[in-house]
Design an enzyme around this catalytic site. Structure first.
Site, PDB file in Angstrom:
ATOM      1  N   VAL A   1      18.969  30.763  57.293  1.00 44.37           N
ATOM      2  CA  VAL A   1      18.761  30.415  55.884  1.00 44.37           C
ATOM      3  C   VAL A   1      18.095  31.612  55.220  1.00 44.37           C
ATOM      4  O   VAL A   1      16.948  31.947  55.518  1.00 44.37           O
ATOM      5  CB  VAL A   1      17.888  29.153  55.746  1.00 44.37           C
ATOM      6  CG1 VAL A   1      17.603  28.857  54.273  1.00 44.37           C
ATOM      7  CG2 VAL A   1      18.571  27.960  56.411  1.00 44.37           C
TER       8      VAL A   1
ATOM      9  N   ASP B   1      49.881  37.695  50.243  1.00 41.31           N
ATOM     10  CA  ASP B   1      48.552  37.831  50.848  1.00 41.31           C
ATOM     11  C   ASP B   1      48.638  38.966  51.857  1.00 41.31           C
ATOM     12  O   ASP B   1      49.670  39.126  52.515  1.00 41.31           O
ATOM     13  CB  ASP B   1      48.169  36.520  51.561  1.00 41.31           C
ATOM     14  CG  ASP B   1      46.665  36.380  51.791  1.00 41.31           C
ATOM     15  OD1 ASP B   1      46.095  37.250  52.490  1.00 41.31           O
ATOM     16  OD2 ASP B   1      46.072  35.411  51.290  1.00 41.31           O
TER      17      ASP B   1
ATOM     18  N   TYR C   1      30.217  43.035  44.205  1.00 36.68           N
ATOM     19  CA  TYR C   1      31.217  41.959  44.109  1.00 36.68           C
ATOM     20  C   TYR C   1      31.209  41.347  42.707  1.00 36.68           C
ATOM     21  O   TYR C   1      32.246  41.223  42.056  1.00 36.68           O
ATOM     22  CB  TYR C   1      30.955  40.871  45.163  1.00 36.68           C
ATOM     23  CG  TYR C   1      31.721  39.603  44.875  1.00 36.68           C
ATOM     24  CD1 TYR C   1      33.098  39.554  45.083  1.00 36.68           C
ATOM     25  CD2 TYR C   1      31.090  38.473  44.357  1.00 36.68           C
ATOM     26  CE1 TYR C   1      33.821  38.397  44.779  1.00 36.68           C
ATOM     27  CE2 TYR C   1      31.806  37.323  44.057  1.00 36.68           C
ATOM     28  CZ  TYR C   1      33.163  37.292  44.272  1.00 36.68           C
ATOM     29  OH  TYR C   1      33.868  36.152  43.962  1.00 36.68           O
TER      30      TYR C   1
ATOM     31  N   ILE D   1      40.720  29.234  48.997  1.00 38.05           N
ATOM     32  CA  ILE D   1      40.953  28.660  47.667  1.00 38.05           C
ATOM     33  C   ILE D   1      42.448  28.693  47.335  1.00 38.05           C
ATOM     34  O   ILE D   1      43.007  27.729  46.820  1.00 38.05           O
ATOM     35  CB  ILE D   1      40.126  29.395  46.587  1.00 38.05           C
ATOM     36  CG1 ILE D   1      38.632  29.353  46.945  1.00 38.05           C
ATOM     37  CG2 ILE D   1      40.346  28.757  45.219  1.00 38.05           C
ATOM     38  CD1 ILE D   1      37.753  30.206  46.057  1.00 38.05           C
TER      39      ILE D   1
ATOM     40  N   LYS E   1      34.144  41.372  39.393  1.00 36.72           N
ATOM     41  CA  LYS E   1      34.630  40.217  38.629  1.00 36.72           C
ATOM     42  C   LYS E   1      34.342  40.411  37.131  1.00 36.72           C
ATOM     43  O   LYS E   1      35.184  40.115  36.276  1.00 36.72           O
ATOM     44  CB  LYS E   1      33.979  38.924  39.138  1.00 36.72           C
ATOM     45  CG  LYS E   1      34.392  38.549  40.561  1.00 36.72           C
ATOM     46  CD  LYS E   1      35.860  38.192  40.631  1.00 36.72           C
ATOM     47  CE  LYS E   1      36.332  37.827  42.009  1.00 36.72           C
ATOM     48  NZ  LYS E   1      37.757  37.500  42.070  1.00 36.72           N
TER      49      LYS E   1
ATOM     50  N   LEU F   1      46.534  39.049  54.341  1.00 39.72           N
ATOM     51  CA  LEU F   1      46.002  38.365  55.531  1.00 39.72           C
ATOM     52  C   LEU F   1      44.722  38.990  56.067  1.00 39.72           C
ATOM     53  O   LEU F   1      44.395  38.832  57.240  1.00 39.72           O
ATOM     54  CB  LEU F   1      47.072  38.283  56.640  1.00 39.72           C
ATOM     55  CG  LEU F   1      48.390  37.602  56.229  1.00 39.72           C
ATOM     56  CD1 LEU F   1      49.357  37.549  57.403  1.00 39.72           C
ATOM     57  CD2 LEU F   1      48.144  36.198  55.684  1.00 39.72           C
TER      58      LEU F   1
ATOM     59  N   ARG G   1      22.339  26.110  44.452  1.00 43.09           N
ATOM     60  CA  ARG G   1      23.661  26.444  43.926  1.00 43.09           C
ATOM     61  C   ARG G   1      24.403  25.194  43.482  1.00 43.09           C
ATOM     62  O   ARG G   1      24.115  24.090  43.927  1.00 43.09           O
ATOM     63  CB  ARG G   1      24.509  27.139  45.016  1.00 43.09           C
ATOM     64  CG  ARG G   1      23.967  28.477  45.482  1.00 43.09           C
ATOM     65  CD  ARG G   1      24.136  29.555  44.439  1.00 43.09           C
ATOM     66  NE  ARG G   1      23.604  30.829  44.896  1.00 43.09           N
ATOM     67  CZ  ARG G   1      22.335  31.193  44.792  1.00 43.09           C
ATOM     68  NH1 ARG G   1      21.440  30.371  44.252  1.00 43.09           N
ATOM     69  NH2 ARG G   1      21.930  32.367  45.216  1.00 43.09           N
TER      70      ARG G   1
ATOM     71  N   SER H   1      20.078  40.813  49.804  1.00 41.67           N
ATOM     72  CA  SER H   1      20.092  41.531  48.527  1.00 41.67           C
ATOM     73  C   SER H   1      21.182  40.927  47.645  1.00 41.67           C
ATOM     74  O   SER H   1      22.252  40.581  48.114  1.00 41.67           O
ATOM     75  CB  SER H   1      20.344  43.026  48.752  1.00 41.67           C
ATOM     76  OG  SER H   1      21.671  43.268  49.072  1.00 41.67           O
TER      77      SER H   1
ATOM     78  N   ILE I   1      48.041  43.853  47.414  1.00 43.96           N
ATOM     79  CA  ILE I   1      48.212  44.017  45.959  1.00 43.96           C
ATOM     80  C   ILE I   1      47.823  45.407  45.459  1.00 43.96           C
ATOM     81  O   ILE I   1      48.113  45.749  44.319  1.00 43.96           O
ATOM     82  CB  ILE I   1      47.459  42.942  45.143  1.00 43.96           C
ATOM     83  CG1 ILE I   1      45.968  42.950  45.462  1.00 43.96           C
ATOM     84  CG2 ILE I   1      48.090  41.581  45.321  1.00 43.96           C
ATOM     85  CD1 ILE I   1      45.125  42.297  44.398  1.00 43.96           C
TER      86      ILE I   1
END
Length: 350
Positions: free
Chosen positions: A226, A34, A158, A15, A162, A36, A240, A304, A68
């Site tokens: 899948v 970054d 995750y 992104i 956020k 990397l 989605r 999960s 970071i």
């Protein structure tokens, strides 16, 4: 007036690199950092994705290999450059992996963001675009998901990183009226730049659907797993809201434009999505059509943390940022296939 300089964290990633390209095209100066951890580098000064961004745009990218979470490394970048705004992408981002190694996710995604925010404040930089996620909404209580949907009922570490970071940003904006923060909650980014020169090239096994489908189609992997065929959806597979990466990148430019041009401060959140949901098998069929290749798949158990259906209401971004997604599922698949077929091993085979 000189164009603003934007520090982009995670700028060598999928992104980040596409957004850097659109930012350069829009006239912004860009400094990238970054570590990397999920971006290909041959050891050259510039990671391959950013080298190609320079080639496409004809404009210079300043790059520093920086983690970071390392306070000194971050501070040194602010000391070397006059930064006007920050666009923060750097994060670990795999839902399933976050359930296995939560501490690494909390450290990287939250400690890293806090280090960055402290360095910004110390250098009087208060304009911040945050790479958030639809995962902050958890299992949707209603569809399409608007920004008014409750946040915090997250199904993975995750998603929690956020959500917690958004809460930190809200507290920061309340405590200090100089901050102006735009949090972009994206749905599922896919596709590649139309040139076929940059695209999604995850290190190791892809965690996201589209690069996996593309690698199966190009012969790098035997078949797609899948995850879940018993969801309450039209074909049993998860649904989605997939958004073209260039639409997403343009959304970030619109957010930077907003921060650049208004005196308004505070916390603003916007969904970036198309408002249309496609299932895993819908995407497989669309990709087969775009590529002319068969994509073998096997149905396996759910992962999960995965929800059944999620798609966006992105009308607020249209109203406030003047942004809406322009590219549909066929374009997403065509552009992914152009990238993958021209770069069967990703950036490693120049």
């Amino acid at each position: 007036m000189a164009p603003p300089t934007v520090l982009v964290t995670g700028g060598a990633g999928y992104i980040g690199s596409h957004t850097v390209l659109e930012m350069l095209n829009a006239g912004y100066n860009v400094i990238c950092v970054d570590n990397l951890c999920n971006a290909y580098s041959s050891g050259a000064k510039l990671p391959e994705a950013l080298s190609r961004v320079q080639e496409i745009t004809g404009k210079k990218v300043n790059f520093y290999r920086v983690d970071i979470t390392d306070r000194e490394q971050v501070r040194s970048v602010f000391q070397e450059h006059k930064i006007d705004m920050v666009a923060h992408f750097a994060a670990l981002k795999a839902v399933g992996e976050s359930c296995r190694i939560p501490l690494q996710y909390y450290h990287n995604n939250m400690t890293g963001t806090n280090v960055l925010l402290e360095a910004m404040a110390d250098n009087n930089v208060f304009k911040f675009v945050y790479s958030s996620s639809a995962t902050v909404y958890g299992e949707p209580k209603f569809l399409p998901v608007t920004e008014e949907h409750p946040t915090g009922n997250c199904t993975s570490p995750y998603g929690k990183t956020k959500y917690f970071t958004e809460e930190i940003l809200k507290d920061l904006c309340k405590s200090d009226k100089r901050w102006a923060v735009v949090s972009l909650r994206y749905f599922n980014p896919v596709g590649a730049h139309i040139s076929g020169r940059i695209g999604e090239d995850p290190n190791g096994e892809p965690n996201n659907l589209m690069p996996y489908i593309a690698q199966v189609a190009v012969g790098r992997r035997p078949s797609l797993s899948v995850y879940g065929s018993d969801f309450p959806t039209h074909d049993g597979t998860g649904v989605r809201d997939y958004i073209h990466i260039v639409d997403l990148a343009e959304g970030h430019v619109k957010a930077l434009d907003k921060l650049r041009n208004i005196a308004e401060t505070g916390f603003f959140a916007y969904n970036l999505g198309t408002g249309v949901g496609y299932s895993v098998l819908d995407m497989v069929k669309a990709f087969e059509k775009a590529s002319g290749k068969k994509v073998n798949y096997t149905l396996v158990d759910r992962r999960s943390g995965d929800v059944a259906t999620c798609y966006a209401d992105a009308t607020l971004a249209d109203k406030k940022l003047g942004w809406k997604a322009e590219r549909g599922i066929d374009k997403m698949c065509e552009d992914t296939w152009r990238w993958q077929s021209q770069n069967p091993n990703g950036y490693a085979n120049k």
